[in-house]
Design a protein around this motif. Sequence first.
Motif, PDB file in Angstrom:
ATOM      1  N   PRO A  56       0.840  -1.186   0.000  1.00 41.83           N
ATOM      2  CA  PRO A  56       0.000   0.000   0.000  1.00 41.83           C
ATOM      3  C   PRO A  56       0.878   1.239   0.000  1.00 41.83           C
ATOM      4  CG  PRO A  56      -0.461  -1.414   1.914  1.00 41.83           C
ATOM      5  CD  PRO A  56       0.664  -2.021   1.155  1.00 41.83           C
ATOM      6  N   PRO A  57       0.420   2.341  -0.622  1.00 35.55           N
ATOM      7  CA  PRO A  57       1.247   3.536  -0.675  1.00 35.55           C
ATOM      8  C   PRO A  57       1.556   4.056   0.723  1.00 35.55           C
ATOM      9  CG  PRO A  57      -0.933   3.956  -1.611  1.00 35.55           C
ATOM     10  CD  PRO A  57      -0.878   2.519  -1.244  1.00 35.55           C
ATOM     11  N   ALA A  58       2.788   4.469   0.898  1.00 41.85           N
ATOM     12  CA  ALA A  58       3.222   5.054   2.163  1.00 41.85           C
ATOM     13  C   ALA A  58       4.155   6.210   1.845  1.00 41.85           C
ATOM     14  CB  ALA A  58       3.937   4.020   3.021  1.00 41.85           C
ATOM     15  N   ALA A  59       4.006   7.277   2.578  1.00 41.48           N
ATOM     16  CA  ALA A  59       4.820   8.461   2.339  1.00 41.48           C
ATOM     17  C   ALA A  59       6.242   8.211   2.833  1.00 41.48           C
ATOM     18  CB  ALA A  59       4.214   9.663   3.039  1.00 41.48           C
ATOM     19  N   GLN A  60       7.161   7.972   1.898  1.00 40.50           N
ATOM     20  CA  GLN A  60       8.575   7.785   2.206  1.00 40.50           C
ATOM     21  C   GLN A  60       8.796   6.798   3.345  1.00 40.50           C
ATOM     22  OE1 GLN A  60      10.963   8.864   0.275  1.00 40.50           O
ATOM     23  NE2 GLN A  60       9.493   9.867  -1.038  1.00 40.50           N
ATOM     24  N   ALA A  61       8.177   5.630   3.244  1.00 40.05           N
ATOM     25  CA  ALA A  61       8.340   4.595   4.262  1.00 40.05           C
ATOM     26  C   ALA A  61       9.760   4.054   4.233  1.00 40.05           C
ATOM     27  CB  ALA A  61       7.337   3.470   4.024  1.00 40.05           C
ATOM     28  N   ASP A  62      10.158   3.431   5.322  1.00 43.91           N
ATOM     29  CA  ASP A  62      11.463   2.791   5.434  1.00 43.91           C
ATOM     30  C   ASP A  62      11.570   1.710   4.348  1.00 43.91           C
ATOM     31  OD1 ASP A  62      13.847   1.706   6.393  1.00 43.91           O
ATOM     32  OD2 ASP A  62      12.814   0.483   7.897  1.00 43.91           O
ATOM     33  N   PRO A  63      12.664   1.683   3.570  1.00 40.39           N
ATOM     34  CA  PRO A  63      12.789   0.683   2.503  1.00 40.39           C
ATOM     35  C   PRO A  63      12.710  -0.757   3.004  1.00 40.39           C
ATOM     36  CG  PRO A  63      14.582   2.286   2.356  1.00 40.39           C
ATOM     37  CD  PRO A  63      13.793   2.596   3.588  1.00 40.39           C
ATOM     38  N   VAL A 105       9.996  -3.425   1.645  1.00 39.73           N
ATOM     39  CA  VAL A 105      10.338  -4.748   1.109  1.00 39.73           C
ATOM     40  C   VAL A 105       9.603  -5.835   1.891  1.00 39.73           C
ATOM     41  CG1 VAL A 105      12.217  -6.429   0.828  1.00 39.73           C
ATOM     42  CG2 VAL A 105      12.543  -4.055   0.113  1.00 39.73           C
ATOM     43  N   ALA A 106       9.520  -5.685   3.208  1.00 40.37           N
ATOM     44  CA  ALA A 106       8.812  -6.670   4.028  1.00 40.37           C
ATOM     45  C   ALA A 106       7.344  -6.760   3.614  1.00 40.37           C
ATOM     46  CB  ALA A 106       8.932  -6.320   5.509  1.00 40.37           C
ATOM     47  N   ARG A 107       6.702  -5.615   3.358  1.00 37.07           N
ATOM     48  CA  ARG A 107       5.301  -5.622   2.922  1.00 37.07           C
ATOM     49  C   ARG A 107       5.152  -6.300   1.568  1.00 37.07           C
ATOM     50  NH1 ARG A 107       4.994  -0.710   5.790  1.00 37.07           N
ATOM     51  NH2 ARG A 107       5.710   0.517   4.025  1.00 37.07           N
ATOM     52  N   VAL A 108       6.074  -6.026   0.648  1.00 37.26           N
ATOM     53  CA  VAL A 108       6.033  -6.659  -0.675  1.00 37.26           C
ATOM     54  C   VAL A 108       6.150  -8.169  -0.536  1.00 37.26           C
ATOM     55  CG1 VAL A 108       7.330  -6.953  -2.827  1.00 37.26           C
ATOM     56  CG2 VAL A 108       6.851  -4.662  -1.969  1.00 37.26           C
ATOM     57  N   ARG A 156      11.518 -17.858  -5.998  1.00 32.86           N
ATOM     58  CA  ARG A 156      11.619 -17.101  -7.254  1.00 32.86           C
ATOM     59  C   ARG A 156      10.629 -15.946  -7.293  1.00 32.86           C
ATOM     60  NH1 ARG A 156      12.183 -22.201 -11.428  1.00 32.86           N
ATOM     61  NH2 ARG A 156      14.435 -22.484 -11.161  1.00 32.86           N
ATOM     62  N   ALA A 157       9.399 -16.190  -6.819  1.00 32.75           N
ATOM     63  CA  ALA A 157       8.383 -15.131  -6.818  1.00 32.75           C
ATOM     64  C   ALA A 157       8.774 -13.993  -5.880  1.00 32.75           C
ATOM     65  CB  ALA A 157       7.026 -15.710  -6.429  1.00 32.75           C
ATOM     66  N   VAL A 158       9.338 -14.333  -4.711  1.00 23.48           N
ATOM     67  CA  VAL A 158       9.794 -13.306  -3.772  1.00 23.48           C
ATOM     68  C   VAL A 158      10.918 -12.488  -4.403  1.00 23.48           C
ATOM     69  CG1 VAL A 158      11.006 -12.923  -1.576  1.00 23.48           C
ATOM     70  CG2 VAL A 158       9.058 -14.501  -1.682  1.00 23.48           C
ATOM     71  N   ARG A 159      11.891 -13.172  -4.995  1.00 19.33           N
ATOM     72  CA  ARG A 159      13.007 -12.463  -5.620  1.00 19.33           C
ATOM     73  C   ARG A 159      12.517 -11.503  -6.700  1.00 19.33           C
ATOM     74  NH1 ARG A 159      16.443 -16.278  -8.569  1.00 19.33           N
ATOM     75  NH2 ARG A 159      15.002 -15.811 -10.234  1.00 19.33           N
ATOM     76  N   THR A 160      11.628 -11.975  -7.562  1.00 17.42           N
ATOM     77  CA  THR A 160      11.108 -11.135  -8.648  1.00 17.42           C
ATOM     78  C   THR A 160      10.333  -9.942  -8.093  1.00 17.42           C
ATOM     79  OG1 THR A 160      11.000 -13.038 -10.125  1.00 17.42           O
ATOM     80  CG2 THR A 160       9.629 -11.141 -10.697  1.00 17.42           C
ATOM     81  N   ALA A 161       9.487 -10.177  -7.098  1.00 18.43           N
ATOM     82  CA  ALA A 161       8.693  -9.086  -6.519  1.00 18.43           C
ATOM     83  C   ALA A 161       9.588  -8.020  -5.897  1.00 18.43           C
ATOM     84  CB  ALA A 161       7.719  -9.642  -5.480  1.00 18.43           C
ATOM     85  N   VAL A 162      10.630  -8.446  -5.171  1.00 16.62           N
ATOM     86  CA  VAL A 162      11.546  -7.491  -4.533  1.00 16.62           C
ATOM     87  C   VAL A 162      12.343  -6.725  -5.587  1.00 16.62           C
ATOM     88  CG1 VAL A 162      13.578  -7.264  -3.039  1.00 16.62           C
ATOM     89  CG2 VAL A 162      11.675  -8.756  -2.361  1.00 16.62           C
ATOM     90  N   GLU A 163      12.840  -7.428  -6.604  1.00 16.14           N
ATOM     91  CA  GLU A 163      13.594  -6.748  -7.670  1.00 16.14           C
ATOM     92  C   GLU A 163      12.737  -5.692  -8.361  1.00 16.14           C
ATOM     93  OE1 GLU A 163      16.653 -10.349  -8.972  1.00 16.14           O
ATOM     94  OE2 GLU A 163      14.758 -10.103 -10.055  1.00 16.14           O
ATOM     95  N   HIS A 164      11.499  -6.044  -8.690  1.00 16.01           N
ATOM     96  CA  HIS A 164      10.606  -5.086  -9.366  1.00 16.01           C
ATOM     97  C   HIS A 164      10.257  -3.918  -8.462  1.00 16.01           C
ATOM     98  CE1 HIS A 164       9.191  -7.505 -13.020  1.00 16.01           C
ATOM     99  NE2 HIS A 164      10.234  -8.126 -12.506  1.00 16.01           N
TER     100      HIS A 164
END
Length: 118
Positions: free
Chosen positions: A6-13, A17-20, A88-96
């Motif tokens: 979900p959109p967050a104003a300048q959230a911690d990276p 990544v954890a949310r993704v 593989r799905a986690v890696r792809t989601a994080v990279e994107h």
Amino acid sequence: MTAHPPPAAQADPVEDVARVVELVPGVAFLRPGLASRLRSALSRPDRSGGRTPTAGVRLTPGRDGDAGWHVDVQVVAVRRARALDVARAVRTAVEHHLADRFPTAPAARVTVTITGQV
């Protein structure tokens, strides 16, 4: 299909990544950290204030200025999902996600470890 938090104003990276990662099908949860394990053993209420637990995500900058992020993700997968497909799905989601969030940065190096299944 790319999972976006979900959109967050300048959230911690790291929290981003954890949310993704938590949105990826087949991921049960991020590997809990020592504090979470002790808290559950002592039966104390969660005091994270609704924040996403980030113990299973480590994000470090590359060794030199030209290298991208190095991301280490440790997750527990659901038993009905193949661990390889989840990783593989986690890696792809994080990279994107990182490519979208930091478009001018070099590509991230993402390592995913499945630490267990439930």
